[in-house]
Structures are given as C-alpha cells and as structure tokens.
Design a protein around this motif. Sequence first.
Motif, PDB file in Angstrom:
ATOM      1  N   PRO A   1     -57.976  19.018  11.165  1.00 56.01           N
ATOM      2  CA  PRO A   1     -58.888  20.159  11.238  1.00 56.01           C
ATOM      3  C   PRO A   1     -58.780  21.101  10.043  1.00 56.01           C
ATOM      4  CG  PRO A   1     -57.196  20.297  12.942  1.00 56.01           C
ATOM      5  CD  PRO A   1     -57.121  18.935  12.369  1.00 56.01           C
ATOM      6  N   ILE A   2     -57.601  21.264   9.484  1.00 58.95           N
ATOM      7  CA  ILE A   2     -57.463  22.105   8.291  1.00 58.95           C
ATOM      8  C   ILE A   2     -58.184  21.458   7.112  1.00 58.95           C
ATOM      9  CG2 ILE A   2     -55.829  23.001   6.592  1.00 58.95           C
ATOM     10  CD1 ILE A   2     -53.830  23.391   8.868  1.00 58.95           C
ATOM     11  N   ARG A   3     -57.996  20.144   6.965  1.00 56.48           N
ATOM     12  CA  ARG A   3     -58.688  19.423   5.877  1.00 56.48           C
ATOM     13  C   ARG A   3     -60.199  19.594   5.996  1.00 56.48           C
ATOM     14  NH1 ARG A   3     -58.568  14.033   6.100  1.00 56.48           N
ATOM     15  NH2 ARG A   3     -58.992  13.766   3.886  1.00 56.48           N
ATOM     16  N   ALA A   4     -60.711  19.427   7.218  1.00 57.43           N
ATOM     17  CA  ALA A   4     -62.160  19.511   7.414  1.00 57.43           C
ATOM     18  C   ALA A   4     -62.676  20.932   7.196  1.00 57.43           C
ATOM     19  CB  ALA A   4     -62.515  19.027   8.818  1.00 57.43           C
ATOM     20  N   ASP A   5     -61.930  21.918   7.677  1.00 56.50           N
ATOM     21  CA  ASP A   5     -62.394  23.308   7.605  1.00 56.50           C
ATOM     22  C   ASP A   5     -62.343  23.854   6.178  1.00 56.50           C
ATOM     23  OD1 ASP A   5     -63.426  25.627   8.704  1.00 56.50           O
ATOM     24  OD2 ASP A   5     -61.470  26.473   9.153  1.00 56.50           O
ATOM     25  N   LEU A   6     -61.284  23.516   5.449  1.00 55.41           N
ATOM     26  CA  LEU A   6     -61.119  24.044   4.098  1.00 55.41           C
ATOM     27  C   LEU A   6     -61.577  23.077   3.015  1.00 55.41           C
ATOM     28  CD1 LEU A   6     -57.630  25.831   4.377  1.00 55.41           C
ATOM     29  CD2 LEU A   6     -59.915  26.776   4.738  1.00 55.41           C
ATOM     30  N   GLY A   7     -61.907  21.839   3.397  1.00 59.16           N
ATOM     31  CA  GLY A   7     -62.374  20.857   2.416  1.00 59.16           C
ATOM     32  C   GLY A   7     -61.323  20.473   1.396  1.00 59.16           C
TER      33      GLY A   7
ATOM     34  N   GLY B   1     -45.970  35.638   7.585  1.00 57.78           N
ATOM     35  CA  GLY B   1     -46.502  34.518   6.812  1.00 57.78           C
ATOM     36  C   GLY B   1     -47.305  33.555   7.658  1.00 57.78           C
ATOM     37  N   THR B   2     -46.826  33.266   8.874  1.00 57.32           N
ATOM     38  CA  THR B   2     -47.566  32.380   9.776  1.00 57.32           C
ATOM     39  C   THR B   2     -48.897  32.998  10.180  1.00 57.32           C
ATOM     40  OG1 THR B   2     -45.481  31.482  10.637  1.00 57.32           O
ATOM     41  CG2 THR B   2     -47.449  31.120  11.957  1.00 57.32           C
ATOM     42  N   LEU B   3     -48.899  34.304  10.464  1.00 58.84           N
ATOM     43  CA  LEU B   3     -50.145  34.986  10.798  1.00 58.84           C
ATOM     44  C   LEU B   3     -51.102  34.996   9.601  1.00 58.84           C
ATOM     45  CD1 LEU B   3     -48.704  38.005  12.832  1.00 58.84           C
ATOM     46  CD2 LEU B   3     -49.824  35.954  13.726  1.00 58.84           C
ATOM     47  N   ALA B   4     -50.549  35.098   8.402  1.00 59.99           N
ATOM     48  CA  ALA B   4     -51.392  35.027   7.205  1.00 59.99           C
ATOM     49  C   ALA B   4     -52.003  33.637   7.049  1.00 59.99           C
ATOM     50  CB  ALA B   4     -50.576  35.396   5.962  1.00 59.99           C
TER      51      ALA B   4
ATOM     52  N   PRO C   1     -58.454  32.051   3.979  1.00 60.43           N
ATOM     53  CA  PRO C   1     -59.800  31.520   3.811  1.00 60.43           C
ATOM     54  C   PRO C   1     -59.893  30.330   2.863  1.00 60.43           C
ATOM     55  CG  PRO C   1     -59.517  33.436   2.421  1.00 60.43           C
ATOM     56  CD  PRO C   1     -58.217  33.258   3.164  1.00 60.43           C
ATOM     57  N   SER C   2     -58.807  29.981   2.180  1.00 59.80           N
ATOM     58  CA  SER C   2     -58.866  28.932   1.161  1.00 59.80           C
ATOM     59  C   SER C   2     -57.506  28.264   1.032  1.00 59.80           C
ATOM     60  CB  SER C   2     -59.259  29.538  -0.195  1.00 59.80           C
ATOM     61  OG  SER C   2     -58.251  30.438  -0.651  1.00 59.80           O
ATOM     62  N   PHE C   3     -57.491  27.136   0.310  1.00 60.08           N
ATOM     63  CA  PHE C   3     -56.232  26.435   0.046  1.00 60.08           C
ATOM     64  C   PHE C   3     -55.249  27.339  -0.681  1.00 60.08           C
ATOM     65  CE2 PHE C   3     -53.784  24.180  -3.250  1.00 60.08           C
ATOM     66  CZ  PHE C   3     -52.934  23.434  -2.437  1.00 60.08           C
TER      67      PHE C   3
END
Length: 438
Positions: A44-50, A98-101, A106-108
């Motif tokens: 899901p991270i890969r898909a969301d952030l491309g 850091g985890t909350l950040a 919004p980006s890699f």
Amino acid sequence: MTAAAAAEPPYPSRPRAWGVVLILFATAVLAYTDRQVLSLLVDPIRADLGISDTQISLLLGFAFALIYGIAGIPLGFLADRSSRRNLIVAGVAIWSVGTLACAVAPSFEMLFAARIIVGLGEAVLSPAAISMISDHFPPHRRGFAVGVFFTGIAVGVGGSILIGGAVLDLVRAGLFAGTAVADWPQWRLVLLAVGLPSLLWALVLLWVKEPVRRFDQLEQAGAIASKGTGESRLLPLLLSLVPVLLVVATASMVDNAVGAWAPSLLIRQFGMDPARVGVDLGLLLMLGYGGGMLAGGALADRMAQLRGPRGKIELCAVAVLATLPAALLINSGSAQGVMIAVPVYFALSAVVTASGLSAILDATPNRMRGQVMAVSFFLNVAIGGGFGPTAVALSGTHVFGEAAGLGPAISFTVVLSYVVAGLVLLPGIVRRWRPAHG
C-alpha cells in the motif's frame, strides 16, 4: 575495595529489579513494532506514494540504520555519564514522534526523513538499558538479566509483526471511524495507531528510577588503564574480535533482510491477507527467535564447559551452517514451506547471535565491555539494518529479475551471506580462541 565501593547502597530488591527488566523488555518490543511495522505495509505504501521496491528497501533499512549506527556509539558513552532513564524516556518520545511523522509523510523523501527520526530515538535504548540493568543486579545474576532483555529484542522481531497485524485488523474494523482521519489510507492509520501508544509509554518509564552506579569497577578500570597495559587498549582487542563481530553483524543483516521481505513474499506470491500474515508469522517468529536466543545462550554456556573458550565459536559455526537448509526452504514454492522456514531460520540465527555475543563478552575485559558492545551494535545496524533489506531488492532486480518473485532473492541473500560468514569465522575455529581475561 575502594571507599566509594564500600559506601555504595545495596542493590535494588529483586521485585523492583525484575520490574525494571520487564518494563525495558516491553520497551524493546514497542521499539521493534515502530521499526518493523512498515514491512506489513509495503504494497500500500508503494501504491500510494508511487515508489519502487528499492526505495522501500531504503525505508526499511538504510534510512533507519543511517542515524542508528552513527548515533549508537556516542549515545553509549553518554549513557555512562548521564541519567539513563531520562535518555530512554527521551528516546521513546523521539521515535514515537518519528512514527507519527511517517503516518503523515506526503512523499518518499519525507518518509525517509521520518524514518531517520525513528532511528535516532531507538539508538538510545540498548546501550542505556543494558547499563541500567547491570546496576540493578550483582554480577552473579547480571548475565541472565541482560539475557532476558536480549530475548525481549528477539521476541520484538516477531512481536512487531504480530502487533502490526492486530493493529491492521483493528483499523479495518473501524478503530478510527467517526474521527477526522477516518478517510486516511489504512497504512497511515496503522502507523498512527502504533505511534500514539508508544508516546504514552514514555510516561510509564518515569516509574523507573535511575539506579546507583557501581563505581568500584570503574575506579579499578581507571587504575588499571592508567598503567598503560596492553589490555587497556581498545583497538587491538577489536581487531582480534573482528571475525566474530562480522559474523554477528552478518546475522543481523540477514535477519533484517528476511524480516523485512518475508511478509511481502507471503502476501504477493501466495495471496495471503496482510493481517493474517502479521498474526501467524509474528507468533511463529516470537517463538522461534525468542526460543533460539534462550537456547543459544544455554548451549553456549554448555559448550564452554565441554570444549573450553573455543566451544562458543564452534557452536556459532555449526549454527551458521545449519541456517542454509532453512534458507533454501524459503524458496520452496509453498506458503506452508515459507511459514516453516522463516521461524526455523530465525531460531538458528538467534543461536548464531547468542553464541557470538557470548564469545565477544568472554573475550573482553569488564572495563571495555560497554565500548565493545557499542561497536558491535554499530556494526549490527550499519551492516544489518543498512544493507539487509536492500540486498534482497537488488538481488531480485539484478540477479533473478522481478518476474522470479521474492523467494529466490531472499534465499540467495541468506545462503551467500552465511557462506561468507562461515569463511570469516573459520580462522577462529582453526586457532585456539583465547579470551582476554580469565
């Protein structure tokens, strides 16, 4: 005995001392949950952030290890000179932020920066916790207490996946329903749900009191070091320990590689549900890695009785070789094979780590153990966390091709790494392993 040593108060009561160990044990599990939960959220991270698998591997490994490895050594020295309890509280707060950040990145690039913050906070824990535990127990009980903490780290590897899977189930069941973040992607909500309790855990740590430092050993060390003996020099000792330090670091590298990508292998290749993978695989890893760490410590002590100082090195070498069949089974082509192979691998790797660390401690004078362990942690994270996940991604892309899936890349990384580790350890087996002290 010096006057300072004679004036020291008694050690804390057993209930209080073991209460501290259990709290630090739980802190280690929380640390690994914040660190490893990303491995359940890769797709899901890969898909969301491309982003690509290689970029994901940098988030899983290098971004975290970059600061963890660099900061670990100075933080280890700082733990000898300031309040360790306060350092740990600050570390928990930093890695939670850091985890909350990570949850709102919004980006890699921003996610990479947030992972660096997580690494900075977690770099505090091990050196400060081990130092605190050593001042809660007399020498004849200290080894087992430190071993329990290390087992907490081992259990944390599997526990992080187990907790992450349970949190993912809660998020799907509507944990944040009716809130302002209810429409966020699930992976962001999981990170939010993991980061908030960790932040609150810092308040629990305030119950822990900073123990009295046992200055007698430090003063004796200073007296010995001032004589300029060869044993007082750190560099020659580290050079003599290089083979074992590298083998333990290699085990860390492969642990990070398998732990980061095994969930994705089960999810991608066999279509398993991420939440189920988290719970099932996490439980198996807790049993395998935690049990392997305890068994490895007990076997190392037994081998030392039977074979002398080199017995622990021989056990380490046998465990290195024993990992190879488990590594091949990871590429068995069946979900059941992977679910068996991964915890078996981690159990055997834990024996490598436990026997290797035990051999390092035996070969190191008391006055240098903190420094040597700080160097070992640095290598474990710099090599293990930094290169492990990326090694699998690069093998998959450049050796086997992406069409081959993750199985061949994971098996190849494990086998190649442990073959090299066995060759590195060979000189320590051929020559007699001589500890630096009696």
